[in-house]
Write an enzyme that holds these catalytic residues in place. Structure first.
Site, PDB file in Angstrom:
ATOM      1  N   ASP A  55      59.334 -24.725  -0.519  1.00  0.00           N
ATOM      2  CA  ASP A  55      57.901 -24.624  -0.803  1.00  0.00           C
ATOM      3  C   ASP A  55      57.359 -26.055  -0.784  1.00  0.00           C
ATOM      4  O   ASP A  55      57.646 -26.850  -1.676  1.00  0.00           O
ATOM      5  CB  ASP A  55      57.703 -23.978  -2.185  1.00  0.00           C
ATOM      6  CG  ASP A  55      56.237 -23.950  -2.627  1.00  0.00           C
ATOM      7  OD1 ASP A  55      55.371 -24.479  -1.902  1.00  0.00           O
ATOM      8  OD2 ASP A  55      55.971 -23.398  -3.716  1.00  0.00           O
TER       9      ASP A  55
ATOM     10  N   TRP B  88      56.573 -23.881 -10.421  1.00  0.00           N
ATOM     11  CA  TRP B  88      56.454 -23.107  -9.174  1.00  0.00           C
ATOM     12  C   TRP B  88      57.788 -22.551  -8.709  1.00  0.00           C
ATOM     13  O   TRP B  88      57.863 -21.409  -8.254  1.00  0.00           O
ATOM     14  CB  TRP B  88      55.773 -23.935  -8.084  1.00  0.00           C
ATOM     15  CG  TRP B  88      54.338 -24.220  -8.434  1.00  0.00           C
ATOM     16  CD1 TRP B  88      53.775 -25.448  -8.649  1.00  0.00           C
ATOM     17  CD2 TRP B  88      53.285 -23.265  -8.645  1.00  0.00           C
ATOM     18  NE1 TRP B  88      52.442 -25.303  -8.974  1.00  0.00           N
ATOM     19  CE2 TRP B  88      52.115 -23.990  -8.973  1.00  0.00           C
ATOM     20  CE3 TRP B  88      53.217 -21.867  -8.583  1.00  0.00           C
ATOM     21  CZ2 TRP B  88      50.892 -23.358  -9.240  1.00  0.00           C
ATOM     22  CZ3 TRP B  88      52.006 -21.243  -8.847  1.00  0.00           C
ATOM     23  CH2 TRP B  88      50.859 -21.986  -9.169  1.00  0.00           C
TER      24      TRP B  88
ATOM     25  N   LYS C 251      46.184 -27.346  -1.139  1.00  0.00           N
ATOM     26  CA  LYS C 251      46.558 -28.551  -1.860  1.00  0.00           C
ATOM     27  C   LYS C 251      46.299 -29.782  -0.981  1.00  0.00           C
ATOM     28  O   LYS C 251      45.447 -30.581  -1.289  1.00  0.00           O
ATOM     29  CB  LYS C 251      48.036 -28.496  -2.279  1.00  0.00           C
ATOM     30  CG  LYS C 251      48.420 -27.243  -3.058  1.00  0.00           C
ATOM     31  CD  LYS C 251      47.827 -27.228  -4.451  1.00  0.00           C
ATOM     32  CE  LYS C 251      47.831 -25.879  -5.117  1.00  0.00           C
ATOM     33  NZ  LYS C 251      49.116 -25.297  -5.412  1.00  0.00           N
TER      34      LYS C 251
HETATM   35  C1  LIG Z   1      49.644 -24.110  -6.003  1.00  0.00           C
HETATM   36  C2  LIG Z   1      51.061 -23.873  -5.689  1.00  0.00           C
HETATM   37  C3  LIG Z   1      51.564 -22.573  -5.496  1.00  0.00           C
HETATM   38  C4  LIG Z   1      50.706 -21.327  -5.633  1.00  0.00           C
HETATM   39  O1  LIG Z   1      49.762 -21.298  -4.639  1.00  0.00           O
HETATM   40  P1  LIG Z   1      48.738 -20.074  -4.466  1.00  0.00           P
HETATM   41  O2  LIG Z   1      48.208 -20.346  -3.104  1.00  0.00           O
HETATM   42  O3  LIG Z   1      47.739 -20.191  -5.551  1.00  0.00           O
HETATM   43  O4  LIG Z   1      49.514 -18.819  -4.534  1.00  0.00           O
HETATM   44  C5  LIG Z   1      52.897 -22.440  -5.178  1.00  0.00           C
HETATM   45  N1  LIG Z   1      53.700 -23.509  -5.049  1.00  0.00           N
HETATM   46  C6  LIG Z   1      53.247 -24.776  -5.223  1.00  0.00           C
HETATM   47  C7  LIG Z   1      54.179 -25.909  -5.075  1.00  0.00           C
HETATM   48  C8  LIG Z   1      51.919 -24.990  -5.550  1.00  0.00           C
HETATM   49  O5  LIG Z   1      51.476 -26.238  -5.728  1.00  0.00           O
END
Ligand SMILES: *Cc1c(COP(=O)(O)O)cnc(C)c1O
Length: 363
Positions: A173, A103, A197
């Site tokens: 993030d 990511w 998540k």
């Molecule tokens: C799943 C995830 C993403 C991407 O998320 P989307 O909502 O599908 O764009 C980005 N960063 C992390 C840490 C993730 O777990």
């Protein structure tokens, strides 16, 4: 089990608290006397304004968000933030990226389109199985921010200590760890999290941004939707937001407050992770794929070292009611995402299953 639900170890979209799902079900045809569901409601209505205001207030309360931070509800997933962050925060056109997994790598590659993105540190040499030492990195004096992905969902690693950014703004993030434990918001300039998540339904990302980082002097080419100032000035209602997800996330915030807040949640998460990691540390068949010091509370990655055996465990687990245990293709093996909503019994039952499988299959 009530409702015939499986133990769902999906990395995302992922498990949610049954109590919250039940409450939503009870309101789906008529939300509190409005005569309609939240899905059918104008985002300009008073009823919805209350929903979004309460969601923000409860989140502020849960995370102790200081007054000089804005909370924004944005669409486009965490992926849109990979571009929105550099588009909005790169004033000098420079940023430092710490790449610890899939990511942060994606975010780094996206940022390169908008300015000079430096690779400040990486753990790619060992397939992102650890977090590099970030105590004394050569931070670019012109960097507008230092970027991390605080919990790498695919590789199962997490920052136990935030990097020393040498006075630069930290952008994080937190998608797969958001609300899993207390967070000192003032350590960051910007935090964002895709909610599918650890919180609610897909299609919403929550951005927490320090006010002085919200710029009005952006390049005219930046799309209106991708300007933090637009979302901030319009209370996340510049255009139609993901009303449904905001509503459901609001319920999850209330649920977390009810159980005692984020320190209680952290204690439960630590207990759950310990049950699974202790098993892995003592197993003769399975081993954790992330280095012990950096392993995630939320995404537990492990493998047998034999692809066929991995596939056999995953299939047997699914048949026994443990779903979505297949690891991401870049890591292989298995991954159990044990987010906030995964009950302790779910982790205990999984460990009992794996122990039995090991006994029956170890040669
Ligand atoms: C799943 C995830 C993403 C991407 O998320 P989307 O909502 O599908 O764009 C980005 N960063 C992390 C840490 C993730 O777990």
């Amino acid at each position: 089990m009530k409702y015939d639900r499986v133990y769902n170890f999906s990395a995302g979209p992922a498990i949610m608290p049954v109590e919250v799902l039940e409450e939503i079900a009870s309101e789906v045809l008529n939300y509190r006397g409005s005569g309609m569901s939240v899905m059918e409601m104008s985002h300009r209505s008073k009823v919805f304004q209350n929903i979004i205001d309460e969601a923000e207030a409860d989140l502020r309360d849960l995370m102790n968000i200081p007054d000089n931070y804005k909370v924004l509800f944005v669409q486009g997933g965490a992926t849109l933030q990979f571009a929105m962050v550099p588009m909005n925060l790169m004033k000098n056109g420079v940023a430092d990226y710490i790449v610890t997994g899939a990511w942060s790598e994606k975010a780094y590659l996206e940022a390169k389109k908008y300015g000079k993105a430096n690779l400040l540190a990486t753990s790619k040499d060992k397939n992102y199985s650890y977090i590099p030492d970030c105590s004394d990195l050569p931070v670019d004096p012109n960097a507008d921010y230092v970027y991390i992905c605080e919990n790498e969902t695919i590789h199962g690693t997490t920052f136990k200590k935030l990097p020393n950014t040498k006075g630069k703004v930290l952008v994080s993030d937190q998608s797969s760890m958001f609300l899993s434990k207390p967070c000192n918001v003032s350590d960051y300039g910007l935090i964002y999290a895709g909610v599918q998540k650890n919180v609610g339904p897909a299609g919403l990302v929550i951005v927490i941004i320090r006010e002085d980082l919200i710029r009005k002097d952006l390049d005219e080419i930046v799309p209106t939707y991708m300007r933090y100032d637009i979302h901030a000035e319009n209370g996340s209602l510049y255009n139609t937001p993901n009303c449904w997800s905001i509503y459901v996330c609001g319920k999850v915030f209330k649920y977390l407050k009810k159980i005692g807040g984020l320190s209680v949640m952290q204690k439960i998460n630590e207990e759950k992770a310990a049950i699974l990691y202790d098993f892995l540390d003592n197993s003769k068949m399975f081993r954790g794929t992330a280095e012990k010091e950096y392993r995630s509370l939320m995404n537990v990655t492990f493998a047998t070292g034999d692809k066929e055996l991995d596939a056999k465990v995953i299939a047997a687990a699914k048949a026994a009611g443990f779903d979505n245990l297949k690891g991401h293709r870049s890591v292989g093996g298995l991954r159990a995402s044990i987010y906030n909503a995964m009950p302790k019994e779910g982790v205990e039952a999984l460990v009992a299953f794996l122990e039995k499988f090991e006994k029956e299959n170890l040669v």
